[in-house]
Write an enzyme that holds these catalytic residues in place. Structure first.
Site, short mmCIF file in Angstrom:
data_model
loop_
_atom_site.label_atom_id
_atom_site.label_comp_id
_atom_site.label_asym_id
_atom_site.label_seq_id
_atom_site.Cartn_x
_atom_site.Cartn_y
_atom_site.Cartn_z
N THR A 233 -12.67 -7.03 8.87
CA THR A 233 -11.72 -6.00 8.47
C THR A 233 -10.59 -5.89 9.49
OG1 THR A 233 -13.60 -4.77 7.59
CG2 THR A 233 -11.50 -3.62 7.70
N GLY B 276 -7.61 -21.43 10.04
CA GLY B 276 -6.42 -21.13 10.82
C GLY B 276 -5.29 -20.59 9.97
N GLY C 147 -6.54 -9.88 9.47
CA GLY C 147 -5.26 -10.36 8.96
C GLY C 147 -4.11 -9.46 9.39
N ASP C 148 -4.34 -8.16 9.41
CA ASP C 148 -3.30 -7.21 9.87
C ASP C 148 -3.00 -7.42 11.35
OD1 ASP C 148 -3.56 -6.17 7.31
OD2 ASP C 148 -4.91 -4.56 7.96
N THR D 197 -2.28 -17.67 5.69
CA THR D 197 -3.48 -17.59 6.52
C THR D 197 -4.63 -18.26 5.77
OG1 THR D 197 -3.99 -15.38 5.66
CG2 THR D 197 -2.73 -15.50 7.70
N GLU E 254 0.82 -1.21 0.00
CA GLU E 254 0.00 0.00 0.00
C GLU E 254 0.85 1.26 0.00
OE1 GLU E 254 -4.20 -1.50 1.97
OE2 GLU E 254 -2.88 -0.28 3.21
#
Length: 290
Positions: free
Chosen positions: A235, A210, A238-239, A205, A136
């Site tokens: 949202t 899992g 994952g981060d 991921t 990004e």
């Protein structure tokens, strides 16, 4: 040790929707909330809440001073966040009743970082520190190459996915994190499985299934199951997982223990609506009952 994060900073506008809109459909939102976001900011907050010292390298416009102040309030070092004339990046996020999302992203200032910023930040880094990148911002390949040369542990979170961007940083990586779909897209682009990429550590991921770690040297596979929760908003999950994995490794945990802690953080995160502002603290992760 410390974590350097060359990462995006966004204003996340989150709209509550009865369902995700179809092409050509006009749909009224049931609510609107504004959060600090961007994959970079999310990971910086997650790693800070995981217990690490995090230095964020990024940029905002005049309309993004609030975001920098909020990062600082959360304990992130913002010395290397530039203030530019370009508008701050932002995301329009639609979230349906099942927690699934749709995101429209405007990069803005995130794509105008400078080599001078990198040089100043890397001058303060030490061998063994972690450098994390996402797709990004600009200067990803340059940062990965310099980080590798300086002896940093270079990690790339391959999202938003672009095969060319991954391949540009691949020679300099120690650690690659991507989801199941992205792993298949990368295999199609390179002809290589995750185990054959030449990266020491790869995490894939798997959503509700899992996450999987692949040791690039031995080929050994470690599976860590997801925890049973009812998701209201995926949202930033994952981060959060990525930030917690890196923080746990930075604190000296094994890969297995780091992934287990990150799985708990990610599971707790999907039970909350929002992005960086609602990422759980380490104490909340430890206390959570699943």
């Amino acid at each position: 040790m410390a974590i350097l994060n060359l990462g995006s900073i966004n204003a996340d506008m989150v709209y509550a929707m009865p369902h995700l809109p179809a092409p050509g459909e006009t749909l009224a939102a049931g609510g609107l909330q504004k959060f600090l976001g961007g994959k970079g900011a999310n990971m910086s907050v997650a790693a800070t809440r995981g217990g690490s010292e995090v230095k964020h390298i990024g940029a905002v416009g005049a309309d993004g001073v609030w975001a920098v102040e909020r990062l600082a309030d959360y304990g992130v070092d913002v010395e290397h966040v530039a203030r530019l004339d370009t508008p701050t990046g932002h995301a329009i996020i639609a979230v349906d009743r099942d927690g699934e999302n749709l995101i429209i992203l405007y990069p803005g200032a995130n794509r105008e970082l400078t080599m001078a910023q990198l040089d100043r930040a890397f001058a303060q880094a030490a061998p063994g520190d972690i450098l994390v990148l996402q797709n990004e911002t600009n200067l990803q390949a340059e940062a990965a190459e310099r980080g590798n040369a300086k002896g940093l542990r270079v990690c790339y979170a391959a999202a938003p996915f672009d095969a060319a961007a991954v391949q540009a940083v691949l020679p300099h990586l120690d650690f690659l994190i991507l989801n199941e779909v992205e792993a298949e897209q990368l295999r199609q682009a390179t002809g290589k499985t995750p185990a054959d990429l030449g990266v020491r550590d790869v995490i894939i991921t798997l959503g509700a299934k899992g996450a999987r770690h692949i040791d690039g040297a031995s080929g050994a596979v470690l599976d860590v199951p997801a925890l049973p929760v009812t998701a209201v908003d995926t949202t930033g999950a994952g981060d959060t997982f990525t930030g917690y994995v890196l923080s746990a490794l930075d604190r000296g945990l094994s890969m297995a223990d780091a992934m287990a802690e990150a799985a708990r953080a990610g599971a707790l995160m999907v039970t909350r609506r929002g992005t960086a502002d609602v990422i759980p603290t380490r104490q909340e992760v430890a206390d959570a009952q699943f």
